[in-house]
Design a protein around this motif. Structure first.
Motif, mmCIF file in Angstrom:
data_model
loop_
_atom_site.group_PDB
_atom_site.id
_atom_site.type_symbol
_atom_site.label_atom_id
_atom_site.label_comp_id
_atom_site.label_asym_id
_atom_site.label_seq_id
_atom_site.Cartn_x
_atom_site.Cartn_y
_atom_site.Cartn_z
ATOM 1 N N CYS A 99 0.647 -1.026 0.130
ATOM 2 C CA CYS A 99 0.147 -0.111 0.263
ATOM 3 C C CYS A 99 0.491 1.326 0.143
ATOM 4 C CB CYS A 99 -1.192 0.142 0.561
ATOM 5 S SG CYS A 99 -1.837 -0.959 1.068
ATOM 6 N N SER A 100 2.270 0.870 1.080
ATOM 7 C CA SER A 100 3.069 2.382 0.713
ATOM 8 C C SER A 100 3.212 2.397 -0.651
ATOM 9 C CB SER A 100 4.205 2.374 1.669
ATOM 10 O OG SER A 100 3.795 2.290 2.613
ATOM 11 N N GLU B 99 7.154 7.389 8.452
ATOM 12 C CA GLU B 99 7.425 8.274 8.555
ATOM 13 C C GLU B 99 5.584 8.404 9.073
ATOM 14 O OE1 GLU B 99 8.639 10.722 9.370
ATOM 15 O OE2 GLU B 99 7.089 11.960 9.764
ATOM 16 N N VAL B 100 4.415 7.468 7.685
ATOM 17 C CA VAL B 100 2.785 6.841 7.582
ATOM 18 C C VAL B 100 2.849 6.210 7.637
ATOM 19 C CG1 VAL B 100 1.449 7.666 6.516
ATOM 20 C CG2 VAL B 100 3.740 9.843 5.686
ATOM 21 N N THR B 101 1.745 6.193 9.354
ATOM 22 C CA THR B 101 1.768 4.318 9.528
ATOM 23 C C THR B 101 -0.281 4.227 9.308
ATOM 24 O OG1 THR B 101 1.244 4.921 11.275
ATOM 25 C CG2 THR B 101 3.548 4.179 10.799
ATOM 26 N N HIS B 102 -0.589 5.595 8.787
ATOM 27 C CA HIS B 102 -2.064 5.402 8.540
ATOM 28 C C HIS B 102 -2.138 6.658 7.672
ATOM 29 C CE1 HIS B 102 -2.075 8.462 11.081
ATOM 30 N NE2 HIS B 102 -3.167 8.934 10.520
ATOM 31 N N ALA B 103 -3.826 6.525 7.071
ATOM 32 C CA ALA B 103 -3.847 6.974 6.194
ATOM 33 C C ALA B 103 -5.128 6.829 6.001
ATOM 34 C CB ALA B 103 -3.392 6.808 4.642
ATOM 35 N N ASP B 104 -6.453 7.764 5.129
ATOM 36 C CA ASP B 104 -7.834 7.658 5.055
ATOM 37 C C ASP B 104 -7.861 5.983 4.861
ATOM 38 O OD1 ASP B 104 -8.410 10.068 5.106
ATOM 39 O OD2 ASP B 104 -8.874 10.290 2.870
ATOM 40 N N GLY B 105 -9.133 5.443 5.776
ATOM 41 C CA GLY B 105 -9.058 4.310 5.227
ATOM 42 C C GLY B 105 -7.971 2.725 5.159
ATOM 43 N N LEU B 106 -6.675 3.842 5.972
ATOM 44 C CA LEU B 106 -5.505 2.039 5.668
ATOM 45 C C LEU B 106 -5.104 2.326 7.073
ATOM 46 C CD1 LEU B 106 -3.838 0.431 4.146
ATOM 47 C CD2 LEU B 106 -2.835 2.711 3.472
ATOM 48 N N MET B 107 -4.525 1.181 7.661
ATOM 49 C CA MET B 107 -3.480 0.834 8.700
ATOM 50 C C MET B 107 -2.681 0.307 8.065
ATOM 51 S SD MET B 107 -6.045 1.224 12.353
ATOM 52 C CE MET B 107 -7.513 1.015 11.517
ATOM 53 N N LEU B 108 -0.704 0.290 8.487
ATOM 54 C CA LEU B 108 -0.187 -0.222 7.791
ATOM 55 C C LEU B 108 0.979 -1.217 9.533
ATOM 56 C CD1 LEU B 108 2.388 2.038 6.068
ATOM 57 C CD2 LEU B 108 0.723 0.890 5.456
ATOM 58 N N ILE B 109 1.043 -2.427 9.116
ATOM 59 C CA ILE B 109 1.729 -3.200 10.812
ATOM 60 C C ILE B 109 2.031 -4.057 10.219
ATOM 61 C CG2 ILE B 109 -0.970 -3.178 11.160
ATOM 62 C CD1 ILE B 109 -1.169 -5.932 10.557
ATOM 63 N N GLY B 110 3.194 -4.463 11.223
ATOM 64 C CA GLY B 110 4.305 -5.488 11.115
ATOM 65 C C GLY B 110 4.787 -5.054 9.884
ATOM 66 N N VAL C 96 -14.077 6.471 8.884
ATOM 67 C CA VAL C 96 -12.466 6.061 8.394
ATOM 68 C C VAL C 96 -11.190 6.324 8.041
ATOM 69 C CG1 VAL C 96 -13.509 3.730 8.455
ATOM 70 C CG2 VAL C 96 -13.849 4.865 6.526
ATOM 71 N N SER C 97 -11.667 8.029 8.316
ATOM 72 C CA SER C 97 -10.836 9.552 8.420
ATOM 73 C C SER C 97 -9.720 8.684 8.053
ATOM 74 C CB SER C 97 -11.579 10.431 7.699
ATOM 75 O OG SER C 97 -11.259 10.792 9.053
ATOM 76 N N ALA C 98 -8.960 9.957 7.853
ATOM 77 C CA ALA C 98 -7.049 9.530 8.647
ATOM 78 C C ALA C 98 -7.418 10.176 10.448
ATOM 79 C CB ALA C 98 -6.418 10.146 7.579
ATOM 80 N N ASP C 99 -8.154 10.998 9.620
ATOM 81 C CA ASP C 99 -7.945 11.550 11.567
ATOM 82 C C ASP C 99 -9.023 10.492 12.275
ATOM 83 O OD1 ASP C 99 -7.011 13.900 10.137
ATOM 84 O OD2 ASP C 99 -9.083 14.779 10.444
ATOM 85 N N ARG C 100 -9.346 10.508 12.239
ATOM 86 C CA ARG C 100 -10.052 9.072 13.405
ATOM 87 C C ARG C 100 -9.525 7.927 13.562
ATOM 88 N NH1 ARG C 100 -14.837 8.754 16.511
ATOM 89 N NH2 ARG C 100 -14.274 7.025 17.551
ATOM 90 N N LEU C 101 -8.133 7.704 11.732
ATOM 91 C CA LEU C 101 -7.495 6.229 12.347
ATOM 92 C C LEU C 101 -6.284 6.536 12.888
ATOM 93 C CD1 LEU C 101 -7.786 4.053 8.648
ATOM 94 C CD2 LEU C 101 -9.588 3.942 11.077
ATOM 95 N N ALA C 102 -5.652 8.155 13.424
ATOM 96 C CA ALA C 102 -4.819 8.563 14.202
ATOM 97 C C ALA C 102 -4.379 8.090 15.128
ATOM 98 C CB ALA C 102 -4.806 10.326 13.635
ATOM 99 N N ALA C 103 -6.004 7.377 15.911
ATOM 100 C CA ALA C 103 -5.576 6.482 17.546
ATOM 101 C C ALA C 103 -5.134 6.153 17.023
ATOM 102 C CB ALA C 103 -6.636 6.168 17.990
ATOM 103 N N TYR C 104 -4.475 5.216 15.713
ATOM 104 C CA TYR C 104 -3.518 3.902 16.029
ATOM 105 C C TYR C 104 -2.040 4.583 16.180
ATOM 106 C CZ TYR C 104 -0.378 -0.178 12.904
ATOM 107 O OH TYR C 104 -0.297 -0.355 12.607
ATOM 108 N N PRO C 105 -1.509 5.440 15.595
ATOM 109 C CA PRO C 105 -0.105 5.835 15.803
ATOM 110 C C PRO C 105 0.176 5.674 17.253
ATOM 111 C CG PRO C 105 -0.590 7.096 14.304
ATOM 112 C CD PRO C 105 -1.491 6.523 14.270
ATOM 113 N N VAL C 106 -0.809 6.473 17.846
ATOM 114 C CA VAL C 106 -0.545 7.266 19.278
ATOM 115 C C VAL C 106 -1.243 5.846 19.814
ATOM 116 C CG1 VAL C 106 -2.423 8.152 21.509
ATOM 117 C CG2 VAL C 106 -2.139 8.551 18.762
ATOM 118 N N LEU C 107 -1.007 4.854 19.779
ATOM 119 C CA LEU C 107 -1.358 3.604 20.413
ATOM 120 C C LEU C 107 0.721 2.773 19.986
ATOM 121 C CD1 LEU C 107 -4.393 2.076 19.606
ATOM 122 C CD2 LEU C 107 -3.995 2.540 21.568
#
Ligand SMILES: Cc1cc2nc3c(=O)[nH]c(=O)nc-3n(C[C@H](O)[C@H](O)[C@H](O)COP(=O)(O)OP(=O)(O)OC[C@H]3O[C@@H](n4cnc5c(N)ncnc54)[C@H](O)[C@@H]3O)c2cc1C
Length: 411
Positions: free
Chosen positions: A162-163, A271-282, A319-330
């Motif tokens: 996805c990156s 640097e970017v681990t989330h975006a609109d409707g997207l999270m990168l893991i592992g 499911v916007s990037a703003d909402r998924l910003a919780a992920y990098p915080v975690l």
């Protein structure tokens, strides 16, 4: 007739440890979940030394079935260039990693997820309704495409699909890893990690024991082109030379004996681990441990955070990037300070063989619980024996070993 579209809440790309765990946790949270995996079989070819700490297994509440465990081990023994050996005792497991990944996928299916093999993501299109992002339309090779998902979890490993497709992050720097399966390997239940720069440039070699006298004997090195040559030379120059080498059990019979491995990202979290409707893991997010480059624990844990975040966002209808910003915080609150540890690793690899051996001799027999006074003693011994090491930043190099412990996601 209209085009057939597959729809889901969460689409997970890749069925490695990260993808399998993300699917389990998303499905258990009641989200309709699909996993796609490029390969026709989960877990093969194996590209891993296959070890995972007991702490990781406990942290993730994994109830490992017996058949995925090859051997229970006591911890790591670090071998320095002059042969000095010091232990980092903390228990763990050597897995049959392909069976582990297959087990994760079957747990995901049991929780309600669907797994599609031989499905490769090749393109993504944004979906919007009245100017608002609502999900991704995913296109690729495989009969279930197109797949429309509210949230995509990218667990595609070092490929970082996805990156690449969305131009979110530059390609990471990588290190090459390579190993052979060997037999009748003597072991006392420790993983042997050799910091021997002569064979592994800015990396290390290993003997990871498995059941029935089997072992993975391998290395990671920055010299990608020389990996096979250097591993062969290490085997030729050591007691491993006398031992039998075969293909691993998951490889078809009749093939000539070859090593197996892959690459590992080493430039740290993207640097970017989330975006609109997207999270990168592992590995797709660059989550590997800086000193010994393990990544399974980080992949499994980031999967839990991504599933949690997806559930909350989907429930909120945003499911916007703003909402998924919780992920990098975690993940930032939990994962160790990569760049600080990297400085220690860089300092370590700037040491000569002789410096490394002096450092090894200054460590106590057991490096696991050195504590503040233990570390002070090591620094004192180092300064007495070789004061010039201070200017080679031997202290951060030494501390890097502390960060290779399981509680810092070291393995
Ligand atoms: C030689 C070597 C030894 C290692 N030893 C250890 C070890 O002992 N312990 C440890 O913790 N870590 C180790 N690692 C690192 C570990 O293997 C990874 O960190 C871990 O597997 C990462 O898991 P993941 O789920 O993020 O990615 P991966 O395990 O790489 O899984 C990604 C999956 O995505 C699939 N995929 C890729 N692109 C697409 C696409 N476009 N569409 C669909 N599917 C796709 C791939 O086929 C793959 O199955 C080692 C790595 C190497 C190379």
């Amino acid at each position: 007739m209209g085009e057939e579209v597959t729809r889901c809440d969460v689409l997970v790309i890749g069925a490695g440890p990260g993808g399998g765990a993300a699917a389990i946790h998303a499905a258990r949270r009641g989200l309709s979940t699909i996993v796609i995996e490029d390969h026709p079989e989960i877990g093969t070819p194996v590209h891993c030394g296959e070890c995972i700490s007991e702490l990781a297994v406990a942290n993730l509440e994994l109830d490992l079935p017996q058949d995925v465990i090859s051997l229970k081990v006591h911890g790591i023994r670090v071998l320095f260039p002059d042969g000095t050996a010091k232990k980092l005792t903390e228990p763990g497991f050597v897995l049959e990693k392909h069976l582990f990944e297959q087990w994760l996928a079957s747990e995901a299916e049991e929780a309600g997820a669907t797994v599609h093999l031989s499905h490769k993501l090749q393109a993504m299109e944004r979906m919007e309704e009245e100017g608002r992002f609502v999900g991704w339309r995913c296109i690729g090779k495989g009969e279930q495409f197109p797949i429309e998902a509210k949230v995509v979890i990218d667990a595609s490993g070092v490929a970082g699909v996805c990156s690449r497709l969305l131009k979110l992050n530059p390609r990471p720097e990588v290190i090459a890893g390579m190993q052979y399966e060997m037999h009748d390997v003597p072991t006392d239940g420790y993983l042997d990690f050799y910091i021997w720069p002569k064979y592994a440039k800015k990396g290390y070699l290993w003997m990871i024991p498995k059941c029935d006298g089997r072992a993975n004997v391998g290395l990671v090195t920055e010299d990608k082109k020389g990996a096979v040559r250097d591993l062969d030379q290490f085997i030729e120059d050591t007691e491993f030379k006398e031992l039998k080498m075969t293909n691993p059990p998951w490889r078809e019979d009749g093939k000539s004996v070859r090593g197996f491995g892959g690459t590992i990202p080493i430039s740290g979290p993207h640097e970017v681990t989330h975006a609109d409707g997207l999270m990168l893991i592992g590995d797709a997010a660059g989550f590997t441990s800086p000193l010994f480059e393990g990544g399974s624990h980080l992949a499994l844990k980031s999967a839990v955070y991504a599933a949690e975040t997806a559930e909350a966002a989907i429930a909120a209808g945003d499911v916007s990037a703003d909402r998924l910003a919780a992920y990098p915080v975690l993940w930032k609150a939990e994962f160790p300070p990569y760049h600080k540890i990297l400085r220690g690793k860089t300092a370590l690899y700037n040491l000569t063989d002789e410096d490394l051996s002096v450092m090894g001799r200054c460590f106590p027999e057991e490096m696991n619980e050195m504590g503040v006074s233990g570390k002070a003693k090591v620094i004192f011994r180092l300064m007495v024996r070789r004061p010039s090491l201070y200017f080679k930043r031997v202290v951060p190099a030494m501390l890097a070993f502390g960060y290779s412990r399981a509680k810092h996601y070291g393995w």
